[in-house]
Design a protein around this motif. Structure first.
Motif, mmCIF file in Angstrom:
data_model
loop_
_atom_site.group_PDB
_atom_site.id
_atom_site.type_symbol
_atom_site.label_atom_id
_atom_site.label_comp_id
_atom_site.label_asym_id
_atom_site.label_seq_id
_atom_site.Cartn_x
_atom_site.Cartn_y
_atom_site.Cartn_z
ATOM 1 N N LYS A 224 0.789 -1.226 0.000
ATOM 2 C CA LYS A 224 0.000 0.000 0.000
ATOM 3 C C LYS A 224 0.823 1.280 0.000
ATOM 4 O O LYS A 224 0.326 2.332 -0.398
ATOM 5 N N ASN A 225 2.055 1.230 0.470
ATOM 6 C CA ASN A 225 2.826 2.446 0.666
ATOM 7 C C ASN A 225 4.249 2.293 0.149
ATOM 8 O O ASN A 225 4.759 1.185 -0.032
ATOM 9 N N ASN A 226 4.876 3.426 -0.076
ATOM 10 C CA ASN A 226 6.317 3.435 -0.337
ATOM 11 C C ASN A 226 6.868 4.756 0.184
ATOM 12 O O ASN A 226 6.194 5.777 0.181
ATOM 13 N N ALA A 227 8.070 4.691 0.656
ATOM 14 C CA ALA A 227 8.699 5.871 1.244
ATOM 15 C C ALA A 227 10.203 5.716 1.158
ATOM 16 O O ALA A 227 10.731 4.629 0.875
ATOM 17 N N SER A 228 10.915 6.814 1.391
ATOM 18 C CA SER A 228 12.373 6.768 1.317
ATOM 19 C C SER A 228 12.976 7.690 2.375
ATOM 20 O O SER A 228 12.368 8.674 2.787
ATOM 21 N N ILE A 229 14.164 7.324 2.800
ATOM 22 C CA ILE A 229 14.956 8.142 3.713
ATOM 23 C C ILE A 229 16.354 8.263 3.129
ATOM 24 O O ILE A 229 16.930 7.282 2.654
ATOM 25 N N ARG A 230 16.889 9.449 3.148
ATOM 26 C CA ARG A 230 18.283 9.682 2.740
ATOM 27 C C ARG A 230 18.968 10.470 3.841
ATOM 28 O O ARG A 230 18.418 11.458 4.322
ATOM 29 N N PHE A 231 20.140 10.007 4.267
ATOM 30 C CA PHE A 231 20.886 10.827 5.217
ATOM 31 C C PHE A 231 22.354 10.878 4.850
ATOM 32 O O PHE A 231 22.945 9.903 4.387
ATOM 33 N N ASP A 232 22.910 12.082 5.010
ATOM 34 C CA ASP A 232 24.305 12.360 4.708
ATOM 35 C C ASP A 232 25.073 12.543 6.006
ATOM 36 O O ASP A 232 24.621 13.248 6.915
ATOM 37 N N TYR A 233 26.251 11.920 6.071
ATOM 38 C CA TYR A 233 27.113 12.043 7.245
ATOM 39 C C TYR A 233 27.954 13.309 7.155
ATOM 40 O O TYR A 233 28.521 13.614 6.105
ATOM 41 N N ARG A 234 28.058 14.017 8.278
ATOM 42 C CA ARG A 234 28.918 15.186 8.387
ATOM 43 C C ARG A 234 29.678 15.121 9.717
ATOM 44 O O ARG A 234 29.188 14.553 10.696
ATOM 45 N N SER A 235 30.859 15.702 9.750
ATOM 46 C CA SER A 235 31.626 15.874 11.000
ATOM 47 C C SER A 235 31.760 14.567 11.773
ATOM 48 O O SER A 235 31.470 14.486 12.974
ATOM 49 N N VAL A 236 32.198 13.535 11.084
ATOM 50 C CA VAL A 236 32.349 12.219 11.713
ATOM 51 C C VAL A 236 33.600 12.198 12.601
ATOM 52 O O VAL A 236 34.681 12.611 12.179
ATOM 53 N N LYS A 237 33.429 11.706 13.819
ATOM 54 C CA LYS A 237 34.551 11.553 14.745
ATOM 55 C C LYS A 237 34.503 10.163 15.351
ATOM 56 O O LYS A 237 33.423 9.637 15.647
ATOM 57 N N LEU A 238 35.681 9.567 15.550
ATOM 58 C CA LEU A 238 35.771 8.205 16.038
ATOM 59 C C LEU A 238 36.558 8.134 17.343
ATOM 60 O O LEU A 238 37.485 8.913 17.566
ATOM 61 N N ASP A 239 36.158 7.189 18.164
ATOM 62 C CA ASP A 239 36.887 6.833 19.391
ATOM 63 C C ASP A 239 37.070 8.003 20.349
ATOM 64 O O ASP A 239 38.074 8.073 21.070
ATOM 65 N N GLU A 240 36.102 8.917 20.369
ATOM 66 C CA GLU A 240 36.116 9.964 21.386
ATOM 67 C C GLU A 240 35.228 9.543 22.552
ATOM 68 O O GLU A 240 34.306 8.738 22.400
ATOM 69 N N GLU A 241 35.496 10.089 23.730
ATOM 70 C CA GLU A 241 34.650 9.799 24.880
ATOM 71 C C GLU A 241 33.326 10.542 24.709
ATOM 72 O O GLU A 241 33.304 11.765 24.535
ATOM 73 N N LEU A 242 32.220 9.816 24.779
ATOM 74 C CA LEU A 242 30.917 10.395 24.504
ATOM 75 C C LEU A 242 29.987 10.248 25.699
ATOM 76 O O LEU A 242 30.119 9.331 26.503
ATOM 77 N N SER A 243 29.037 11.166 25.788
ATOM 78 C CA SER A 243 27.957 11.041 26.755
ATOM 79 C C SER A 243 26.668 10.756 25.998
ATOM 80 O O SER A 243 26.519 11.133 24.830
ATOM 81 N N PHE A 244 25.722 10.091 26.662
ATOM 82 C CA PHE A 244 24.473 9.700 26.022
ATOM 83 C C PHE A 244 23.293 10.135 26.900
ATOM 84 O O PHE A 244 22.559 9.312 27.442
ATOM 85 N N PRO A 245 23.095 11.449 27.053
ATOM 86 C CA PRO A 245 22.026 11.921 27.946
ATOM 87 C C PRO A 245 20.644 11.592 27.395
ATOM 88 O O PRO A 245 20.343 11.849 26.232
#
Length: 257
Positions: A224-245
């Motif tokens: 019955k339906n069709n949809a799409s999502i597109r997302f572009d990555y920006r400012s990628v950083k790896l192995d940094e200490e992160l918080s998840f509030p």
């Protein structure tokens, strides 16, 4: 059964070579390789860092209606995925996903969902888990693949893996980049409920020697339906200490599926 648009919204808010042969540097020089070699190299290219943070520019399109959302993404590998979405600089939603828990809240209508993957799978009629969502975001295969179950060919200058024996429940196809061995496209079509999911990855960039997709495009269809999502990555950083509030605001109404 959950409608297709709900399935798509869950995704964003939850939402190399080896041996003695010479590695190619131009994908036009691709040569046939065995499924064993392709999957061995794909396994080597899988995301193996501790954390990732990035800004995502997300576009959602359904029935000709398009919406743009900016999303901050944080991943602690195999432990948690955190997303915070905003429109025109105003926060609109936040999500936290762990292997045991799926929760998100939406500021616009002051609602929240708090459950686990069993509830999501019951609604979707699918076997969705944390690893699949993590792999979808990072360009790794949604499903574990064993070489004995696949045959390899060349299609669109990529290694195409197709099941040796057809599955009466679903078709699974995987296109793998001939140089970095990351997933370029994976397609899943289920026959019982006529659902189709395609995930395409492009513009890979090496971030500290780790290949990260620059763009991910998702197309989902049902009867019955069709949809799409597109997302572009920006400012990628790896192995940094992160918080998840994450804290569901008081006064929000729980979404009962």
């Amino acid at each position: 059964m959950m409608k297709l648009q709900h399935f798509l919204l869950i995704i964003p808010f939850f939402l190399i070579s080896c041996g003695g042969s010479k590695a190619i540097t131009d994908r036009a020089d691709i040569k046939n390789e065995s499924p064993k070699k392709i999957l061995k190299n794909h396994s080597k290219s899988n995301f193996n860092r501790n954390t990732l943070s990035a800004d995502l520019k997300l576009n959602f399109n359904r029935k000709g209606r398009s919406q743009n959302v900016n999303v901050k993404l944080k991943i602690e590998k195999d432990k948690q995925i955190w997303m915070s979405a905003n429109v025109f600089g105003f926060p609109v939603a936040k999500a936290l996903i762990t292997p045991e828990r799926v929760t998100y809240y939406v500021k616009i209508n002051k609602t929240y969902f708090d459950g686990d993957f069993s509830e999501i799978n019951r609604l979707l009629g699918a076997n969705l888990d944390f690893t699949m969502l993590q792999n979808l975001l990072l360009g790794d295969a949604l499903f574990e693949m064993k070489p004995k179950n696949y045959e390899a060919s060349i299609d669109q200058e990529a290694h195409l893996l197709t099941p040796i024996q057809s599955n009466e429940l679903a078709d699974l196809l995987f296109w793998i980049h001939p140089i970095n061995y990351k997933i370029e496209k994976q397609e899943i079509r289920t026959f019982e409920n006529d659902r189709f999911l395609s995930v395409t990855y492009s513009n890979y960039a090496d971030i500290d020697t780790t290949p990260i997709p620059g763009r991910v495009e998702i197309i989902a269809k049902d009867a019955k339906n069709n949809a799409s999502i597109r997302f572009d990555y920006r400012s990628v950083k790896l192995d940094e200490e992160l918080s998840f509030p994450y804290k569901i605001p008081s006064g929000y109404k729980r979404i009962i599926k």
